[in-house]
Scaffold this active site. Sequence first.
Site, PDB file in Angstrom:
ATOM      1  N   GLY A 216       0.837  -1.211   0.000  1.00 55.17           N
ATOM      2  CA  GLY A 216       0.000   0.000   0.000  1.00 55.17           C
ATOM      3  C   GLY A 216       0.863   1.249   0.000  1.00 55.17           C
ATOM      4  O   GLY A 216       1.611   1.514  -0.939  1.00 55.17           O
TER       5      GLY A 216
ATOM      6  N   LYS B  34       2.010 -10.569  -3.950  1.00 57.22           N
ATOM      7  CA  LYS B  34       2.983  -9.563  -3.495  1.00 57.22           C
ATOM      8  C   LYS B  34       4.378 -10.169  -3.324  1.00 57.22           C
ATOM      9  O   LYS B  34       5.372  -9.540  -3.693  1.00 57.22           O
ATOM     10  CB  LYS B  34       2.471  -8.923  -2.206  1.00 57.22           C
ATOM     11  CG  LYS B  34       1.221  -8.066  -2.462  1.00 57.22           C
ATOM     12  CD  LYS B  34       0.541  -7.663  -1.168  1.00 57.22           C
ATOM     13  CE  LYS B  34      -0.673  -6.787  -1.431  1.00 57.22           C
ATOM     14  NZ  LYS B  34      -1.533  -6.646  -0.238  1.00 57.22           N
TER      15      LYS B  34
ATOM     16  N   GLY C 200      -5.945   0.273   2.210  1.00 56.03           N
ATOM     17  CA  GLY C 200      -6.770   1.446   2.479  1.00 56.03           C
ATOM     18  C   GLY C 200      -6.644   2.468   1.375  1.00 56.03           C
ATOM     19  O   GLY C 200      -5.651   2.512   0.644  1.00 56.03           O
TER      20      GLY C 200
END
Length: 415
Positions: A129, A200, A298
Amino acid sequence: MVKVAILGYGVVGSGVAEVLANHLESIAKRAKEEIRIKYILDIRDFPDSPFADRFTKSFDQIVNDPEVQVVAEVMGGLDPAFDYVKRCLLAGKSVVTSNKELVAAKGAELLKIAQEKNVNFLFEASVGGGIPIIRPISQCLAANDVIEIAGILNGTTNFILTKMIREQMSFEDALALAQKLGYAERNPAADIEGHDACRKICILSSLAYGKHVYPEQVHTEGITKITLQDVEYAASWGGVIKLIGQVKKLDDGRIDVVVAPMFIEENSQLANVDDVFNGILVRGDATGDVVFYGKGAGKLPTASAVVADIIDCVKHFKARKYLYWEDGAEQYVLPYEDSVVSMYIRGHAQDVDAAAEKAGDLFGKIRRLYRDGADEQEFAFVTTQEMKVREIQEKVEALQKSGVSVDSMIRVSDL
Ligand code: HSE
């Protein structure tokens, strides 16, 4: 002035638009150019959005518009994202993306096109992120041989495990809360089954070692089988359970890569990475351990990384193609069964002491674990001698043949 397009107006896409609009002046100073959103592609209508006049449903309009120099792909998934990104690169536009599925599956191919077309393909937001990790590995740590990378790479599962560990919350309630807060993928199976973390670690492995690692090559376990009993046994052992993506370079040039829940000692740097936070440990031969920590999911943290990539593209038109790795190879990844590990094993038996003795005969020295409230037939232990996963599996079969039911097996990490 540079014109950009955003593909997708979901959680991340709306964040990217918001960050670009709210930081117009400071971004212009850093990029040395004003950056304006010309189009936002989405199949839905947003008549009340402050960007209502920029929406289009036509990708062709974007790809055929020479004024658009940078495209942010934040749709997620492979279809149509792969086709769109490829066409944008072929049209000579730089592309930035937060789409880990895309980079993990098609990174080598897209990086090659970007290089051939002399444009940038950047994906800082695809791992961690808002945490800077792609640039640090590819640039700041470039002088190191990366010995190992291990990380808590999925915010949703870390949030769920934290709620289970600290508040004894049920798995379902914690997942529902994570979804409500916008952390989870559209299909939460990608989070809880480990696929998101797998993508990832594939990206980080490809980047660190220069060869594409495909998700199908990585043994991947999620957290759906973790129970509050396992959480208690981990505590009695002296640690916590975390979903870890890990890759190690082997002496023969192959890599050992896995995604699995692991017992982590409480004094490990990763043990206290809680809630939606991610923590990524990079072990370099010159630097030793470097740990990256921050919000791994987020809207705004992810948007921040996407916008930073847009700025980087604007500052480096026709330059700076520092990201690159070659295509993968079948034999490049160590078969999971050949990985050498220690294991936590929980089971039940009529006579737990006899079962523990049998486990000792099979595995060598074991350490038994205890928890309050366990019924008389439950027992758990960790092996203290590392061995190949295939040997552990054989010994577990022998244990089962002796009348023991094995209910849970979790790797014990050395992190
Ligand atoms: N679902 C992902 C996570 C979002 O929970 O980490 C960020 O990649």
